[in-house]
Design an enzyme around this catalytic site. Structure first.
Site, PDB file in Angstrom:
ATOM      1  N   LYS A   1     -27.385  23.899 -13.851  1.00  0.00           N
ATOM      2  CA  LYS A   1     -28.363  24.516 -14.292  1.00  0.00           C
ATOM      3  C   LYS A   1     -28.347  26.139 -14.807  1.00  0.00           C
ATOM      4  CE  LYS A   1     -31.834  27.275 -12.894  1.00  0.00           C
ATOM      5  NZ  LYS A   1     -31.724  28.096 -14.215  1.00  0.00           N
TER       6      LYS A   1
ATOM      7  N   GLY B   1     -33.815  25.550  -9.693  1.00  0.00           N
ATOM      8  CA  GLY B   1     -32.503  25.874  -9.220  1.00  0.00           C
ATOM      9  C   GLY B   1     -32.983  25.909  -7.686  1.00  0.00           C
TER      10      GLY B   1
ATOM     11  N   GLU C   1     -28.385  47.799  -7.831  1.00  0.00           N
ATOM     12  CA  GLU C   1     -27.868  47.259  -9.022  1.00  0.00           C
ATOM     13  C   GLU C   1     -28.823  47.428 -10.372  1.00  0.00           C
ATOM     14  OE1 GLU C   1     -26.843  42.969  -9.392  1.00  0.00           O
ATOM     15  OE2 GLU C   1     -24.690  43.527  -9.808  1.00  0.00           O
TER      16      GLU C   1
ATOM     17  N   CYS D   1     -21.244  41.777 -13.146  1.00  0.00           N
ATOM     18  CA  CYS D   1     -21.479  42.362 -11.771  1.00  0.00           C
ATOM     19  C   CYS D   1     -20.481  43.140 -11.352  1.00  0.00           C
ATOM     20  CB  CYS D   1     -21.531  40.949 -11.074  1.00  0.00           C
ATOM     21  SG  CYS D   1     -20.210  39.761 -11.447  1.00  0.00           S
TER      22      CYS D   1
ATOM     23  N   GLU E   1     -21.892  33.953  -5.383  1.00  0.00           N
ATOM     24  CA  GLU E   1     -21.244  35.157  -6.192  1.00  0.00           C
ATOM     25  C   GLU E   1     -22.383  36.087  -6.559  1.00  0.00           C
ATOM     26  OE1 GLU E   1     -18.314  35.948  -6.442  1.00  0.00           O
ATOM     27  OE2 GLU E   1     -17.158  34.224  -6.239  1.00  0.00           O
TER      28      GLU E   1
HETATM   29  P1  NAD Z   1     -30.934  35.740 -10.828  1.00  0.00           P
HETATM   30  O1  NAD Z   1     -30.674  35.520  -9.626  1.00  0.00           O
HETATM   31  O2  NAD Z   1     -32.419  36.167 -11.288  1.00  0.00           O
HETATM   32  O3  NAD Z   1     -30.746  34.074 -11.667  1.00  0.00           O
HETATM   33  C1  NAD Z   1     -29.581  33.400 -11.550  1.00  0.00           C
HETATM   34  C2  NAD Z   1     -29.707  32.140 -11.600  1.00  0.00           C
HETATM   35  O4  NAD Z   1     -30.687  31.642 -10.491  1.00  0.00           O
HETATM   36  C3  NAD Z   1     -30.670  31.559 -12.782  1.00  0.00           C
HETATM   37  O5  NAD Z   1     -30.191  30.256 -13.336  1.00  0.00           O
HETATM   38  C4  NAD Z   1     -32.023  31.377 -12.296  1.00  0.00           C
HETATM   39  O6  NAD Z   1     -32.862  30.581 -12.946  1.00  0.00           O
HETATM   40  C5  NAD Z   1     -31.892  30.913 -10.968  1.00  0.00           C
HETATM   41  N1  NAD Z   1     -32.914  30.877  -9.912  1.00  0.00           N
HETATM   42  C6  NAD Z   1     -33.881  31.731  -9.867  1.00  0.00           C
HETATM   43  N2  NAD Z   1     -34.663  31.682  -8.951  1.00  0.00           N
HETATM   44  C7  NAD Z   1     -33.994  30.830  -8.069  1.00  0.00           C
HETATM   45  C8  NAD Z   1     -34.285  30.167  -6.747  1.00  0.00           C
HETATM   46  N3  NAD Z   1     -35.430  30.805  -6.042  1.00  0.00           N
HETATM   47  N4  NAD Z   1     -33.480  29.379  -6.222  1.00  0.00           N
HETATM   48  C9  NAD Z   1     -32.277  28.844  -6.888  1.00  0.00           C
HETATM   49  N5  NAD Z   1     -32.332  29.284  -8.166  1.00  0.00           N
HETATM   50  C10 NAD Z   1     -32.852  30.330  -8.623  1.00  0.00           C
HETATM   51  O7  NAD Z   1     -29.804  36.398 -11.758  1.00  0.00           O
HETATM   52  P2  NAD Z   1     -29.739  36.847 -13.135  1.00  0.00           P
HETATM   53  O8  NAD Z   1     -30.915  37.914 -13.456  1.00  0.00           O
HETATM   54  O9  NAD Z   1     -29.793  35.810 -14.208  1.00  0.00           O
HETATM   55  O10 NAD Z   1     -28.326  37.385 -13.301  1.00  0.00           O
HETATM   56  C11 NAD Z   1     -28.178  38.807 -13.015  1.00  0.00           C
HETATM   57  C12 NAD Z   1     -27.503  38.869 -11.439  1.00  0.00           C
HETATM   58  O11 NAD Z   1     -26.341  38.173 -11.400  1.00  0.00           O
HETATM   59  C13 NAD Z   1     -26.965  40.190 -11.287  1.00  0.00           C
HETATM   60  O12 NAD Z   1     -27.433  40.585  -9.885  1.00  0.00           O
HETATM   61  C14 NAD Z   1     -25.429  39.995 -11.267  1.00  0.00           C
HETATM   62  O13 NAD Z   1     -24.850  41.230 -10.454  1.00  0.00           O
HETATM   63  C15 NAD Z   1     -25.449  38.714 -10.748  1.00  0.00           C
HETATM   64  N6  NAD Z   1     -23.933  38.176 -11.135  1.00  0.00           N
HETATM   65  C16 NAD Z   1     -22.888  38.242 -10.072  1.00  0.00           C
HETATM   66  C17 NAD Z   1     -21.915  37.583 -10.375  1.00  0.00           C
HETATM   67  C18 NAD Z   1     -20.685  37.657  -9.724  1.00  0.00           C
HETATM   68  O14 NAD Z   1     -19.565  36.687  -9.933  1.00  0.00           O
HETATM   69  N7  NAD Z   1     -20.892  38.117  -8.481  1.00  0.00           N
HETATM   70  C19 NAD Z   1     -21.461  37.251 -12.025  1.00  0.00           C
HETATM   71  C20 NAD Z   1     -22.508  37.175 -12.893  1.00  0.00           C
HETATM   72  C21 NAD Z   1     -23.812  38.081 -12.515  1.00  0.00           C
END
Ligand code: NAD
Length: 488
Positions: free
Chosen positions: A183, A221, A392, A293, A259
């Site tokens: 997803k 998700g 962040e 990230c 992650e």
């Molecule tokens: P987000 O947490 O808002 O969303 C990530 C994913 O989770 C999306 O596909 C979203 O639809 C889904 N999601 C949202 N609510 C959910 C729930 N309640 N249950 C399950 N899934 C759900 O993050 P974002 O804004 O899309 O991405 C940015 C963030 O990702 C930043 O905090 C960044 O640091 C982190 N990130 C981490 C890594 C790593 O490897 N550590 C890599 C890239 C990004």
């Protein structure tokens, strides 16, 4: 066959490309704000069907046991994706807003090529290990360990490096013998959906082995996290959402792999070349508009050299303005959406209200009337307790903080809920080594060192996550161990 959807991209469920039950949603180019097409809007019913297909494929086919077949499918997928490389790079720039130069690395070529690394692991991994004999309770036994796929994997991914993160989950999970429901984030559906199209039309992956459900509904998700038919949820995203995933997964006690976010420190020791260190720190934070990230977003410099460091960083940022991502020379493109830009701008306002000084940037570039651009921004005058140093921001925003020696620099780096990455610049190897050992993060670069590669495990300490992605460690996240004994 052209990749770019004429109308809308589809879902991939049980080997078939199908429209979403919820209709379609717009795909927006963040550099122009133009609608460039539509993607299928999957619903809870679609997700249910995808999970059922993945479960059936895992339980009723030989997929998890036929290591050579899996390796062949993964190489076939890699080759088909690379054959469509020009189209993929073009649409990735349009959908993600990432600078073109990155599509020749982690925004396409790198992770696609790395599918070959995971195919090799599927073929060459030591699936059975002989432990020899022992006499538990006085009886001689011969023991062996077998590695088996975990089962059905729910993969949930963000928008910032969609190919890198999608393939860092799909690659090892499929190589390990799992089946997958992916997803992706609603902001970048095509990067995933068009992989689904290639899988359906150009590879031999059996139906149900890989399912892809694009949607505007974040709750899909959550559905993956709770459904008892899913054995492991592999999540990349914000720490706040990661905590929800872990809580939801607890009900069915599934494995979680997380992650999450970061607030990594770039530490400059007093024997470093301040100019080159600060130039690298500026380059890191503006790359892909800071939407990584592991990007270092706190620049920690000797207090005695603070002014010199501010000048060097400001000068470097001035030479790295936000620009058109299709231009091969652009390092800083737009951020993904108006919502993210608003979030970044509110942090810049917060820095000023907390007493910080904006050394450069702080606004929108005046030469860009359209697109979600933010100027590369340097904030000084705050210490590590400021919210902009703790939270962040996920934009091209760097906070410069003075330190009073190596131990103080380590203390500042560790004064964070996160522990994802870091960088140290210096000349004395003994001092550098002490810093590398002292900073509690999953990866560290030294003097500009780059750890990113297929065989290097990546992940976080503390609230940056649980588990490691990539490398043998990342592959083994998708395995269970079975111990077998028989009288000898
Ligand atoms: P987000 O947490 O808002 O969303 C990530 C994913 O989770 C999306 O596909 C979203 O639809 C889904 N999601 C949202 N609510 C959910 C729930 N309640 N249950 C399950 N899934 C759900 O993050 P974002 O804004 O899309 O991405 C940015 C963030 O990702 C930043 O905090 C960044 O640091 C982190 N990130 C981490 C890594 C790593 O490897 N550590 C890599 C890239 C990004």
């Amino acid at each position: 066959m052209p990749l770019r959807p004429e109308t809308s991209s589809d879902l991939l469920i049980d080997g078939k490309l199908t429209p979403g039950s919820g209709g379609v949603f717009d795909v927006v180019n963040p550099a122009t704000e133009e609608v460039i097409g539509q993607a299928a809007d999957g619903t809870s019913e679609d997700m249910d069907a995808a999970i059922a297909a993945a479960r059936t494929a895992f339980d009723t086919t030989d997929w998890s046991r036929d290591h050579a077949f899996r390796a062949r499918c993964l190489r076939q997928l890699r080759d088909a994706l690379l054959a469509h490389g020009d189209e993929f790079r073009e649409l990735t720039i349009a959908e993600v807003g990432c600078p073109a130069f990155l599509t020749h690395g982690p925004q396409f070529d790198g992770p696609v090529t790395d599918l070959g690394y995971f195919a090799d692991l599927a073929e060459n991994y030591e699936w059975t290990r002989d432990l020899g004999t022992a006499k538990p309770m006085g009886l001689k036994n011969h023991r062996e360990l077998r590695s088996e796929a975990v089962g059905v994997v729910g993969a949930i991914t963000p928008w910032n490096f969609p190919h890198q993160i999608n393939f860092a989950k799909i690659g090892p999970a499929l190589a390990a013998g799992c089946t997958v429901v992916l997803k992706p984030a609603p902001d970048t559906p095509w990067c995933a959906a068009l992989v689904g199209k290639i899988v359906a039309e150009e590879t031999d992956f059996p139906p149900g082995v890989l399912n892809i459900v694009t949607s505007t509904d974040h709750q899909l998700g959550a559905q993956l996290s709770t459904d008892p038919r899913v054995d492991l949820v592999s999540f990349t995203g914000s720490t706040a959402t990661g905590k929800k995933v872990m809580a939801a997964a607890a009900e069915s006690l599934k494995k979680v792999f997380l992650e999450l976010g970061g607030k990594s420190a770039f530490l400059v020791l007093d024997d470093a070349d301040i100019g080159s260190a600060c130039a690298m720190a500026a380059f890191n934070v503006v790359t892909h508009a800071g939407q990584g990230c592991a990007i270092t977003t706190r620049l920690v410099v000797p207090r005695t050299k603070l002014d010199e460091a501010i000048t060097a960083t400001r000068d470097a940022m001035a030479g790295l303005p936000a620009g058109d991502p299709t231009d091969g020379g652009t390092i800083c493109g737009p951020v993904i959406s108006a919502r993210q830009r608003q979030r970044i701008e509110s942090y810049i306002e917060l820095a000023t209200s907390e007493g910080g000084t904006i050394e450069i940037g702080g606004g929108r570039p005046t030469d860009k009337p359209a697109g979600f651009f933010v100027e590369p921004t340097l904030i000084s005058g705050l210490d590590n307790s400021a919210r902009v140093a703790q939270e962040e921001i996920f934009g091209p925003v760097l906070v410069i903080i003075p330190h009073d020696g190596d131990d103080d620099a380590i203390r500042i780096a560790n004064d964070s809920p996160y522990g994802l990455s870091g960088m140290v610049y210096g000349t004395d190897e003994e001092r550098i080594d002490k810093v590398v050992n002292g900073v509690r993060t999953g990866t560290m670069g030294v003097n500009g060192g780059i750890w990113y590669a297929a065989d290097v495990p990546f992940g976080g300490f503390k609230q940056s996550g649980i588990g490691r992605e990539m490398g043998v460690a990342g592959f083994e996240e998708y395995l269970e161990t079975k111990a077998v004994a028989r009288p000898a």
